[in-house]
Design a protein around this motif. Structure first.
Motif, PDB file in Angstrom:
ATOM      1  N   VAL A 134      17.038   4.323 -20.341  1.00 52.01           N
ATOM      2  CA  VAL A 134      17.111   2.942 -19.837  1.00 52.01           C
ATOM      3  C   VAL A 134      17.914   2.900 -18.539  1.00 52.01           C
ATOM      4  O   VAL A 134      17.503   2.282 -17.541  1.00 52.01           O
ATOM      5  N   ILE A 135      19.080   3.579 -18.545  1.00 52.76           N
ATOM      6  CA  ILE A 135      19.911   3.607 -17.334  1.00 52.76           C
ATOM      7  C   ILE A 135      19.159   4.292 -16.199  1.00 52.76           C
ATOM      8  O   ILE A 135      19.196   3.844 -15.037  1.00 52.76           O
ATOM      9  N   ALA A 136      18.463   5.383 -16.520  1.00 50.29           N
ATOM     10  CA  ALA A 136      17.734   6.130 -15.493  1.00 50.29           C
ATOM     11  C   ALA A 136      16.656   5.270 -14.848  1.00 50.29           C
ATOM     12  O   ALA A 136      16.501   5.272 -13.616  1.00 50.29           O
ATOM     13  N   TRP A 137      15.912   4.517 -15.661  1.00 52.16           N
ATOM     14  CA  TRP A 137      14.852   3.687 -15.091  1.00 52.16           C
ATOM     15  C   TRP A 137      15.417   2.508 -14.315  1.00 52.16           C
ATOM     16  O   TRP A 137      14.847   2.092 -13.297  1.00 52.16           O
ATOM     17  N   ILE A 138      16.538   1.962 -14.781  1.00 50.02           N
ATOM     18  CA  ILE A 138      17.174   0.872 -14.017  1.00 50.02           C
ATOM     19  C   ILE A 138      17.633   1.400 -12.662  1.00 50.02           C
ATOM     20  O   ILE A 138      17.392   0.777 -11.612  1.00 50.02           O
ATOM     21  N   LEU A 139      18.291   2.569 -12.680  1.00 50.16           N
ATOM     22  CA  LEU A 139      18.780   3.155 -11.428  1.00 50.16           C
ATOM     23  C   LEU A 139      17.626   3.523 -10.508  1.00 50.16           C
ATOM     24  O   LEU A 139      17.636   3.202  -9.309  1.00 50.16           O
ATOM     25  N   ALA A 140      16.621   4.185 -11.067  1.00 51.54           N
ATOM     26  CA  ALA A 140      15.461   4.570 -10.252  1.00 51.54           C
ATOM     27  C   ALA A 140      14.731   3.333  -9.749  1.00 51.54           C
ATOM     28  O   ALA A 140      14.286   3.287  -8.591  1.00 51.54           O
ATOM     29  N   GLY A 141      14.595   2.340 -10.622  1.00 47.57           N
ATOM     30  CA  GLY A 141      13.904   1.123 -10.222  1.00 47.57           C
ATOM     31  C   GLY A 141      14.606   0.424  -9.077  1.00 47.57           C
ATOM     32  O   GLY A 141      13.973   0.038  -8.087  1.00 47.57           O
ATOM     33  N   LEU A 142      15.939   0.289  -9.184  1.00 48.82           N
ATOM     34  CA  LEU A 142      16.689  -0.378  -8.122  1.00 48.82           C
ATOM     35  C   LEU A 142      16.667   0.437  -6.840  1.00 48.82           C
ATOM     36  O   LEU A 142      16.480  -0.102  -5.746  1.00 48.82           O
ATOM     37  N   GLY A 143      16.861   1.762  -6.981  1.00 47.66           N
ATOM     38  CA  GLY A 143      16.884   2.609  -5.792  1.00 47.66           C
ATOM     39  C   GLY A 143      15.555   2.619  -5.066  1.00 47.66           C
ATOM     40  O   GLY A 143      15.496   2.442  -3.838  1.00 47.66           O
ATOM     41  N   MET A 144      14.471   2.819  -5.813  1.00 49.22           N
ATOM     42  CA  MET A 144      13.158   2.847  -5.173  1.00 49.22           C
ATOM     43  C   MET A 144      12.742   1.457  -4.705  1.00 49.22           C
ATOM     44  O   MET A 144      11.991   1.327  -3.724  1.00 49.22           O
ATOM     45  N   LEU A 145      13.220   0.409  -5.388  1.00 46.64           N
ATOM     46  CA  LEU A 145      12.935  -0.946  -4.921  1.00 46.64           C
ATOM     47  C   LEU A 145      13.602  -1.191  -3.570  1.00 46.64           C
ATOM     48  O   LEU A 145      13.023  -1.848  -2.694  1.00 46.64           O
ATOM     49  N   MET A 146      14.808  -0.654  -3.391  1.00 42.96           N
ATOM     50  CA  MET A 146      15.455  -0.773  -2.083  1.00 42.96           C
ATOM     51  C   MET A 146      14.625  -0.071  -1.001  1.00 42.96           C
ATOM     52  O   MET A 146      14.463  -0.585   0.107  1.00 42.96           O
ATOM     53  N   LEU A 147      14.095   1.099  -1.335  1.00 43.36           N
ATOM     54  CA  LEU A 147      13.226   1.780  -0.380  1.00 43.36           C
ATOM     55  C   LEU A 147      11.954   0.979  -0.119  1.00 43.36           C
ATOM     56  O   LEU A 147      11.465   0.912   1.014  1.00 43.36           O
ATOM     57  N   ALA A 148      11.417   0.363  -1.178  1.00 43.97           N
ATOM     58  CA  ALA A 148      10.237  -0.484  -1.001  1.00 43.97           C
ATOM     59  C   ALA A 148      10.555  -1.664  -0.081  1.00 43.97           C
ATOM     60  O   ALA A 148       9.753  -2.015   0.796  1.00 43.97           O
ATOM     61  N   PHE A 149      11.739  -2.278  -0.262  1.00 46.15           N
ATOM     62  CA  PHE A 149      12.155  -3.375   0.612  1.00 46.15           C
ATOM     63  C   PHE A 149      12.322  -2.890   2.057  1.00 46.15           C
ATOM     64  O   PHE A 149      12.043  -3.632   3.009  1.00 46.15           O
ATOM     65  N   VAL A 150      12.807  -1.650   2.210  1.00 46.79           N
ATOM     66  CA  VAL A 150      12.950  -1.087   3.547  1.00 46.79           C
ATOM     67  C   VAL A 150      11.586  -0.976   4.226  1.00 46.79           C
ATOM     68  O   VAL A 150      11.425  -1.375   5.385  1.00 46.79           O
ATOM     69  N   PHE A 151      10.607  -0.443   3.509  1.00 45.71           N
ATOM     70  CA  PHE A 151       9.263  -0.363   4.072  1.00 45.71           C
ATOM     71  C   PHE A 151       8.710  -1.754   4.369  1.00 45.71           C
ATOM     72  O   PHE A 151       8.024  -1.959   5.378  1.00 45.71           O
ATOM     73  N   GLN A 152       9.021  -2.717   3.497  1.00 38.78           N
ATOM     74  CA  GLN A 152       8.573  -4.087   3.711  1.00 38.78           C
ATOM     75  C   GLN A 152       9.175  -4.650   4.998  1.00 38.78           C
ATOM     76  O   GLN A 152       8.475  -5.237   5.829  1.00 38.78           O
ATOM     77  N   SER A 153      10.482  -4.443   5.178  1.00 42.92           N
ATOM     78  CA  SER A 153      11.163  -4.964   6.357  1.00 42.92           C
ATOM     79  C   SER A 153      10.671  -4.301   7.640  1.00 42.92           C
ATOM     80  O   SER A 153      10.386  -4.969   8.641  1.00 42.92           O
ATOM     81  N   LEU A 154      10.518  -2.973   7.603  1.00 41.80           N
ATOM     82  CA  LEU A 154      10.091  -2.253   8.799  1.00 41.80           C
ATOM     83  C   LEU A 154       8.662  -2.606   9.192  1.00 41.80           C
ATOM     84  O   LEU A 154       8.328  -2.644  10.379  1.00 41.80           O
ATOM     85  N   ALA A 155       7.817  -2.866   8.199  1.00 37.02           N
ATOM     86  CA  ALA A 155       6.434  -3.237   8.499  1.00 37.02           C
ATOM     87  C   ALA A 155       6.382  -4.529   9.297  1.00 37.02           C
ATOM     88  O   ALA A 155       5.516  -4.704  10.166  1.00 37.02           O
ATOM     89  N   VAL A 156       7.302  -5.441   9.029  1.00 43.09           N
ATOM     90  CA  VAL A 156       7.333  -6.727   9.725  1.00 43.09           C
ATOM     91  C   VAL A 156       8.081  -6.617  11.052  1.00 43.09           C
ATOM     92  O   VAL A 156       7.650  -7.163  12.072  1.00 43.09           O
ATOM     93  N   ARG A 157       9.183  -5.870  11.054  1.00 44.29           N
ATOM     94  CA  ARG A 157      10.037  -5.814  12.243  1.00 44.29           C
ATOM     95  C   ARG A 157       9.490  -4.885  13.313  1.00 44.29           C
ATOM     96  O   ARG A 157       9.740  -5.093  14.506  1.00 44.29           O
ATOM     97  N   ARG A 158       8.806  -3.853  12.902  1.00 43.43           N
ATOM     98  CA  ARG A 158       8.231  -2.926  13.881  1.00 43.43           C
ATOM     99  C   ARG A 158       6.731  -2.783  13.648  1.00 43.43           C
ATOM    100  O   ARG A 158       6.244  -1.730  13.244  1.00 43.43           O
ATOM    101  N   PRO A 159       5.963  -3.852  13.886  1.00 43.67           N
ATOM    102  CA  PRO A 159       4.510  -3.791  13.664  1.00 43.67           C
ATOM    103  C   PRO A 159       3.810  -2.815  14.597  1.00 43.67           C
ATOM    104  O   PRO A 159       2.665  -2.438  14.355  1.00 43.67           O
ATOM    105  N   ASP A 160       4.506  -2.406  15.661  1.00 42.54           N
ATOM    106  CA  ASP A 160       3.917  -1.441  16.588  1.00 42.54           C
ATOM    107  C   ASP A 160       3.933  -0.022  16.029  1.00 42.54           C
ATOM    108  O   ASP A 160       3.227   0.856  16.544  1.00 42.54           O
TER     109      ASP A 160
END
Length: 488
Positions: free
Chosen positions: A55-81
């Motif tokens: 449970v702890i592993a999936w929470i940690l992995a989920g939060l960590g990879m979600l942060m990376l997903a948010f990073v890709f989300q932000s970069l896709a909008v901020r650097r569309p070029d």
């Protein structure tokens, strides 16, 4: 899958660029992540930890990879070029050598991942053809090699309907997984789940931390592909759809992966999960319904991993093809044949897969080795993407019209993504980090050729320092391998 990008993004008859919906992009993310790894989860988690650690592993992995997903989300909008995939962010943020290493590491990671897929497919076929064993026999390697080159010929001759293949394969591999979860839930035993709560180690915070870190490469491996929508960003109707698809695909996949893991603890004792041969999901289902359960999972594995192999081969050719059109890969890799296939990148990729296939014959546990090496190689590209997002929040680039609160929020997300990537590097351990250097360092020779072709300076002073450290670690790894201290 990368082929879907090239084909779908091509101009239509009326001159407009064809695009896809956010749901189709999300399906690409799910298709990228749901590969062979999910079928190994019961045994991999059973060998590492109990319910609490899982449970702890999936929470940690989920939060960590979600942060990376948010990073890709932000970069896709901020650097569309920047629409050439994961490497372009490293190049934009830290220079050409960083961009090259991101592309090279991501490509090498996918090559090793393809070897995992092939080995796992042979292991699945081994249930019907005993001579294939667990995918690590000479016969298995020969058959896997035949698959490599048959698919190479098909792709090179213009078999380019990867988007259709992805949809079919995604459905074919998700259905047996959902059947597994439903049957396991119906057969769930609360007392068995309770017995597996702590696992086999002492009930201390230190042992629990060790258990969780033991699962981190596994959880990261199954999430590789979270950047799938970024790779295909040119297909999006709106740049914002890239981020939405990334998050939607990630959340759906997290729910699926964690369900597979946790319901297994309610079916078998942890020691039996740990001892189950791969694909361990089949062993769990077989204990409930009999032989047909194992057969269903074996068939699901074969379809899933061969489909994933095709998709990732197409993607990996794109990973080398796109940088070759800029400044970080030799021009040769941008060569296409008369069918429009990126033939030089495709040949290079499949030769590398063939070479890594030979390692299957000499390592003790080929599936575990390829899984962990694949993940370790992918960590540097992920770290560089997170670091670039953090750099933007520090320099203020792209934030001119944004509020201070938005910038602080994005900085926190990027910091968490970087911290998670660093924690993964720690969890990888010295063995896989040193082996990774043996892959990264020779890539410098490819980079030097690309720079010489364009008449450009090879390194800045900081880049030269990084290069020297990388080669020093690679030499150290080679010496340790030679004397038997470091093992494959």
């Amino acid at each position: 899958m990368a082929d879907a990008t090239r084909e779908t993004a091509a101009p239509a008859a009326d001159g407009r660029v064809q695009t896809v919906s956010v749901l189709t992009l999300a399906a690409m993310v799910v298709g990228s992540m749901v590969g062979g790894g999910v079928f190994t989860l019961p045994a991999n988690f059973g060998a590492a930890t109990g319910v609490l650690g899982a449970v702890i592993a999936w929470i940690l992995a989920g939060l960590g990879m979600l942060m990376l997903a948010f990073v890709f989300q932000s970069l896709a909008v901020r650097r569309p070029d920047l629409d050439n995939g994961i490497y372009i962010y490293a190049q934009a943020g830290f220079g050409n050598y960083a961009g090259f290493n991101a592309a090279w590491g991501y490509w090498a990671s996918n090559v090793v991942g393809n070897v995992f897929f092939l080995t796992f497919a042979m292991a699945g076929l081994g249930a019907f053809l005993p001579g294939l064993g667990q995918g690590n026999t000479v016969l298995a390697v020969l058959l896997a090699s035949a698959v490599v080159w048959v698919l190479h010929v098909l792709i090179a001759r213009g078999v380019r309907q990867a988007a259709v293949v992805n949809r079919i394969v995604t459905l074919a591999k998700v259905v047996p997984i959902l059947i597994f979860v439903v049957i396991a839930v119906v057969s769930f035993q609360a007392d068995q789940f309770d017995d597996n709560l702590w696992g086999g180690r002492p009930h201390t915070a230190g042992s629990l931390f060790d258990e969780v870190t033991d699962t981190m490469l596994v959880t990261t491996f199954v999430f590789l592909g979270v950047e799938g929508a970024s790779i295909y960003s040119r297909m999006a109707r709106r740049r914002a759809d890239v981020g939405r698809a990334t998050v939607l695909g990630f959340v759906s996949t997290l729910a699926l992966f964690s369900s597979v893991t946790l319901v297994s603890y309610g079916v078998l004792p942890q020691r039996d999960l740990a001892a189950a041969k791969q694909p361990s999901m089949g062993a769990v289902l077989e204990s409930i319904v009999g032989d047909w359960g194992a057969t269903l999972i074996d068939l699901g594995v074969i379809v899933s991993v061969l489909g994933a192999y095709l998709a990732w081969t197409l993607l990996n050719a794109e990973v080398m093809f796109s940088p070759a059109r800029t400044e970080v890969m030799p021009r040769l890799l941008a060569r296409e044949n008369r069918h429009g296939a990126p033939i030089a990148a495709l040949v290079t990729t499949n030769i590398a897969v063939q070479l890594f296939l030979l390692l299957v014959l000499v390592v003790d546990d080929a599936l575990e080795f390829m899984l962990k090496l694949d993940t370790s190689l992918a960590l540097v590209p992920y770290l560089l993407v997170g670091a670039y997002a953090l750099k933007l929040t520090i320099t203020g680039q792209t934030y001119d019209a944004e509020s201070a609160a938005t910038r602080r929020r994005d900085r926190l997300v990027a910091l968490l993504a970087v911290a998670y990537s660093l924690l993964l590097l720690y969890a990888a351990g010295s063995r896989y980090l040193l082996l990774g250097c043996l892959v990264y360092a020779p890539g410098t020779l490819v980079y030097l050729r690309a720079r010489r072709e364009r008449g450009q300076r090879a390194f800045t002073r900081p880049e030269l320092g990084v290069c020297l450290v990388l080669w020093a670690l690679a030499i150290l790894a080679g010496v340790l391998l030679a004397v038997g201290v470091l093992e494959l």
